[in-house]
Design a protein around this motif. Structure first.
Motif, mmCIF file in Angstrom:
data_model
loop_
_atom_site.group_PDB
_atom_site.id
_atom_site.type_symbol
_atom_site.label_atom_id
_atom_site.label_comp_id
_atom_site.label_asym_id
_atom_site.label_seq_id
_atom_site.Cartn_x
_atom_site.Cartn_y
_atom_site.Cartn_z
ATOM 1 N N VAL A 1 0.869 -1.182 0.000
ATOM 2 C CA VAL A 1 0.000 0.000 0.000
ATOM 3 C C VAL A 1 0.902 1.225 0.000
ATOM 4 O O VAL A 1 1.894 1.287 0.750
ATOM 5 C CB VAL A 1 -0.945 0.024 1.217
ATOM 6 N N ARG A 2 0.536 2.204 -0.832
ATOM 7 C CA ARG A 2 1.354 3.416 -0.966
ATOM 8 C C ARG A 2 0.450 4.647 -0.904
ATOM 9 O O ARG A 2 -0.636 4.664 -1.489
ATOM 10 C CB ARG A 2 2.117 3.390 -2.295
ATOM 11 N N SER A 3 0.905 5.677 -0.208
ATOM 12 C CA SER A 3 0.134 6.917 -0.066
ATOM 13 C C SER A 3 0.686 7.983 -1.004
ATOM 14 O O SER A 3 1.788 7.848 -1.536
ATOM 15 C CB SER A 3 0.187 7.400 1.385
ATOM 16 N N PRO A 4 -0.064 9.079 -1.237
ATOM 17 C CA PRO A 4 0.393 10.114 -2.169
ATOM 18 C C PRO A 4 1.730 10.741 -1.791
ATOM 19 O O PRO A 4 2.494 11.138 -2.674
ATOM 20 C CB PRO A 4 -0.735 11.151 -2.136
ATOM 21 N N HIS A 5 2.023 10.831 -0.498
ATOM 22 C CA HIS A 5 3.301 11.447 -0.119
ATOM 23 C C HIS A 5 4.442 10.444 -0.102
ATOM 24 O O HIS A 5 5.563 10.785 0.284
ATOM 25 C CB HIS A 5 3.173 12.179 1.218
ATOM 26 N N GLY A 6 4.167 9.199 -0.544
ATOM 27 C CA GLY A 6 5.240 8.245 -0.756
ATOM 28 C C GLY A 6 5.465 7.243 0.353
ATOM 29 O O GLY A 6 6.314 6.353 0.213
ATOM 30 N N GLN A 7 4.723 7.325 1.464
ATOM 31 C CA GLN A 7 4.836 6.284 2.485
ATOM 32 C C GLN A 7 4.302 4.985 1.907
ATOM 33 O O GLN A 7 3.300 4.972 1.172
ATOM 34 C CB GLN A 7 4.047 6.649 3.748
ATOM 35 N N ALA A 8 4.953 3.885 2.227
ATOM 36 C CA ALA A 8 4.502 2.600 1.712
ATOM 37 C C ALA A 8 4.743 1.510 2.747
ATOM 38 O O ALA A 8 5.696 1.586 3.535
ATOM 39 C CB ALA A 8 5.222 2.257 0.411
ATOM 40 N N VAL A 9 3.866 0.515 2.748
ATOM 41 C CA VAL A 9 4.022 -0.647 3.622
ATOM 42 C C VAL A 9 3.849 -1.904 2.783
ATOM 43 O O VAL A 9 3.153 -1.903 1.765
ATOM 44 C CB VAL A 9 3.015 -0.651 4.788
ATOM 45 N N ALA A 10 4.489 -2.989 3.234
ATOM 46 C CA ALA A 10 4.417 -4.265 2.528
ATOM 47 C C ALA A 10 3.910 -5.343 3.474
ATOM 48 O O ALA A 10 4.416 -5.489 4.597
ATOM 49 C CB ALA A 10 5.789 -4.651 1.978
ATOM 50 N N TYR A 11 2.915 -6.096 3.037
ATOM 51 C CA TYR A 11 2.409 -7.239 3.788
ATOM 52 C C TYR A 11 3.293 -8.454 3.524
ATOM 53 O O TYR A 11 4.043 -8.496 2.528
ATOM 54 C CB TYR A 11 0.970 -7.537 3.367
ATOM 55 N N PRO A 12 3.233 -9.460 4.371
ATOM 56 C CA PRO A 12 3.969 -10.691 4.084
ATOM 57 C C PRO A 12 3.566 -11.268 2.732
ATOM 58 O O PRO A 12 2.385 -11.209 2.352
ATOM 59 C CB PRO A 12 3.552 -11.630 5.224
ATOM 60 N N VAL A 13 4.527 -11.804 2.008
ATOM 61 C CA VAL A 13 4.230 -12.460 0.736
ATOM 62 C C VAL A 13 3.434 -13.726 1.025
ATOM 63 O O VAL A 13 3.775 -14.509 1.925
ATOM 64 C CB VAL A 13 5.524 -12.801 -0.019
ATOM 65 N N VAL A 14 2.360 -13.934 0.267
ATOM 66 C CA VAL A 14 1.456 -15.047 0.522
ATOM 67 C C VAL A 14 1.501 -16.049 -0.621
ATOM 68 O O VAL A 14 1.891 -15.730 -1.742
ATOM 69 C CB VAL A 14 -0.002 -14.565 0.719
ATOM 70 N N GLU A 15 1.115 -17.271 -0.310
ATOM 71 C CA GLU A 15 0.898 -18.287 -1.336
ATOM 72 C C GLU A 15 -0.571 -18.265 -1.732
ATOM 73 O O GLU A 15 -1.463 -18.258 -0.881
ATOM 74 C CB GLU A 15 1.262 -19.670 -0.816
ATOM 75 N N SER A 16 -0.830 -18.234 -3.028
ATOM 76 C CA SER A 16 -2.193 -18.171 -3.558
ATOM 77 C C SER A 16 -2.457 -19.416 -4.393
ATOM 78 O O SER A 16 -1.724 -19.690 -5.343
ATOM 79 C CB SER A 16 -2.346 -16.908 -4.414
ATOM 80 N N VAL A 17 -3.487 -20.147 -4.026
ATOM 81 C CA VAL A 17 -3.857 -21.372 -4.748
ATOM 82 C C VAL A 17 -5.053 -21.063 -5.636
ATOM 83 O O VAL A 17 -6.103 -20.622 -5.144
ATOM 84 C CB VAL A 17 -4.193 -22.514 -3.770
ATOM 85 N N GLN A 18 -4.905 -21.261 -6.934
ATOM 86 C CA GLN A 18 -5.951 -20.961 -7.907
ATOM 87 C C GLN A 18 -6.601 -22.248 -8.410
ATOM 88 O O GLN A 18 -5.920 -23.244 -8.619
ATOM 89 C CB GLN A 18 -5.365 -20.204 -9.104
ATOM 90 N N LYS A 19 -7.905 -22.191 -8.615
ATOM 91 C CA LYS A 19 -8.633 -23.281 -9.258
ATOM 92 C C LYS A 19 -9.561 -22.681 -10.310
ATOM 93 O O LYS A 19 -10.374 -21.808 -9.996
ATOM 94 C CB LYS A 19 -9.450 -24.082 -8.239
ATOM 95 N N ASP A 20 -9.404 -23.133 -11.550
ATOM 96 C CA ASP A 20 -10.219 -22.623 -12.665
ATOM 97 C C ASP A 20 -10.129 -21.105 -12.778
ATOM 98 O O ASP A 20 -11.127 -20.420 -13.065
ATOM 99 C CB ASP A 20 -11.685 -23.065 -12.510
ATOM 100 N N GLY A 21 -8.938 -20.572 -12.530
ATOM 101 C CA GLY A 21 -8.734 -19.140 -12.669
ATOM 102 C C GLY A 21 -9.254 -18.301 -11.521
ATOM 103 O O GLY A 21 -9.191 -17.074 -11.578
ATOM 104 N N ILE A 22 -9.764 -18.927 -10.466
ATOM 105 C CA ILE A 22 -10.328 -18.211 -9.320
ATOM 106 C C ILE A 22 -9.501 -18.529 -8.085
ATOM 107 O O ILE A 22 -9.148 -19.682 -7.832
ATOM 108 C CB ILE A 22 -11.795 -18.613 -9.090
ATOM 109 N N CYS A 23 -9.189 -17.493 -7.305
ATOM 110 C CA CYS A 23 -8.445 -17.703 -6.065
ATOM 111 C C CYS A 23 -9.253 -18.607 -5.137
ATOM 112 O O CYS A 23 -10.420 -18.332 -4.833
ATOM 113 C CB CYS A 23 -8.163 -16.367 -5.390
ATOM 114 N N HIS A 24 -8.632 -19.679 -4.700
ATOM 115 C CA HIS A 24 -9.304 -20.645 -3.839
ATOM 116 C C HIS A 24 -8.827 -20.523 -2.390
ATOM 117 O O HIS A 24 -9.639 -20.536 -1.458
ATOM 118 C CB HIS A 24 -9.046 -22.059 -4.356
ATOM 119 N N GLU A 25 -7.507 -20.396 -2.209
ATOM 120 C CA GLU A 25 -6.937 -20.421 -0.859
ATOM 121 C C GLU A 25 -5.715 -19.528 -0.808
ATOM 122 O O GLU A 25 -4.954 -19.441 -1.771
ATOM 123 C CB GLU A 25 -6.557 -21.864 -0.508
#
Length: 379
Positions: A191-215
């Protein structure tokens, strides 16, 4: 003191959850929705019904807002540029959002700033797809319409030139990409704000089924600290280079040789970040609201070692309420989020989240609840 009004265009579940995040901040929330039955329309007090593709509708909606932001990326770019020229705060701005709206422009931009991506190019017709395949490892290849796709729509994996004909029927440019032999899919949410502050969440594993995020598993299990840091730094660099305000989801492939390649970008709250509602100190939705108002951003760190989010898709069982009661009674630590939608097969109608210090326990509980709500299991 008069608190600001955030206007969100689009009435889906992302707007519904953003509205929830705005309430404790004291931020007023206004919605431009298609129908009174939209997911967010059911809970937001200030709802304007209208067509987001109509400039006059957008003007009337924006007149009651301090800033406008988005539940989806489909608002015409030229309309957003007009609003911006007329003094409306549009966040993210149209010159950034266009790279989430148009996959061809996105690939060209990412190439220009040196971001690693799958091999790709725009193709003119099925014969050109064959040439693209022959330039690399051959078929299969991935074809994407440059505009309008989501949740697997507008994406085809084709095995030959005959199958390649279908995407061109949409009448929009088609992007060809190599089919990456990846280990798994990851997502880096920042997430980034107009004045340039930014934060990063932990990188996650995303499991997709039929093109849709499942888990989604947060953080991604067995991801090296170096590769996680590389993915976060990449997402933060993209957010800065594209001058993005708000939440950015960078969907990634983890390759077998230990690299990450950028698959897609989303400039709004994203399914890969839903875990953060219950699992992080500050959710993606709250931080998106903070960012578009240029407020200081909140802490993105996880509350527990592991959080697992599983989407609930509609099945053949339309009444989920008895299943909902059962899941609550069976697991008091479970978090259930329902979107107020009519249940239809394959439709996202909610998600469940579980967090704790034992990954296998957390994952089993989340999967069981989602399966029970779908009607896949009965005990």
């Amino acid at each position: 003191m008069t608190f600001p009004v955030v206007g969100m265009i689009g009435g889906g579940q992302l707007a519904r959850m953003a509205h929830d995040a705005a309430i404790p901040l004291g931020v007023r929330f206004r919605l431009l929705a298609d129908t009174p039955q939209d997911s967010a329309s059911l809970v937001v007090n200030d709802v304007v019904l209208g067509d987001y593709r109509d400039l006059e509708t957008l003007r009337r909606f924006a007149a009651g807002c301090d800033v406008i932001t988005f539940d989806h990326e489909h608002v015409p770019t030229e309309h957003l540029r007009t609003l911006l020229a007329e003094g409306v705060n549009v966040r993210p701005g149209p010159d950034a959002l266009v790279f989430a709206q148009d996959k061809g422009l996105m690939r060209a931009k990412l190439d220009g700033i040196g971001v690693p991506c799958p091999r790709h190019r725009l193709v003119a017709d099925p014969a050109d797809v064959t040439r693209f395949a022959q330039e690399g490892e051959g078929f299969p290849v991935v074809l994407k319409t440059t505009r309008g796709g989501y949740d697997g729509k507008g994406v085809w994996v084709v095995k030959d030139e005959t199958e390649a004909a279908e995407p061109f029927k949409a009448g929009v440019p088609v992007l060809a990409e190599e089919k990456v032999d990846f280990v798994r899919e990851l997502a880096a949410d920042v997430v980034r704000s107009p004045h340039g502050q930014a934060v990063a969440y932990p990188v996650v594993e995303s499991v997709q089924k039929d093109g849709i995020c499942h888990e989604v598993v947060a953080p991604a299990p067995n991801l090296s600290a170096d590769l996680a840091a590389e993915a976060q730094a990449l997402a933060l660099r993209i957010a800065g280079e594209l001058d993005i305000t708000g939440h950015l989801a960078v969907e990634l492939f983890e390759t077998r040789d230990g690299r990450v390649l950028v698959n897609e970008l989303a400039m709004r709250p994203h399914n890969s970040g839903h875990w953060s509602i219950d699992g992080a100190v500050t959710s993606q939705f709250e931080n998106h609201i903070r960012a578009v108002l240029d407020l200081p951003l909140g802490d993105p760190r996880p509350r527990q070692p592991w959080t697992v989010m599983v989407n609930v898709l509609g099945g053949d069982y339309p009444d989920m309420y008895s299943a909902y009661l059962h899941c609550m009674a069976r697991d008091p630590g479970l978090r259930i989020h329902m979107y107020g939608k009519d249940v239809k097969p394959g439709r996202k109608v909610g998600h469940v989240t579980v967090f704790g210090d034992d990954l296998e326990d957390v994952r089993e509980r989340a999967r069981h609840a989602a399966a029970y709500l779908r009607g896949d299991i009965t005990e």
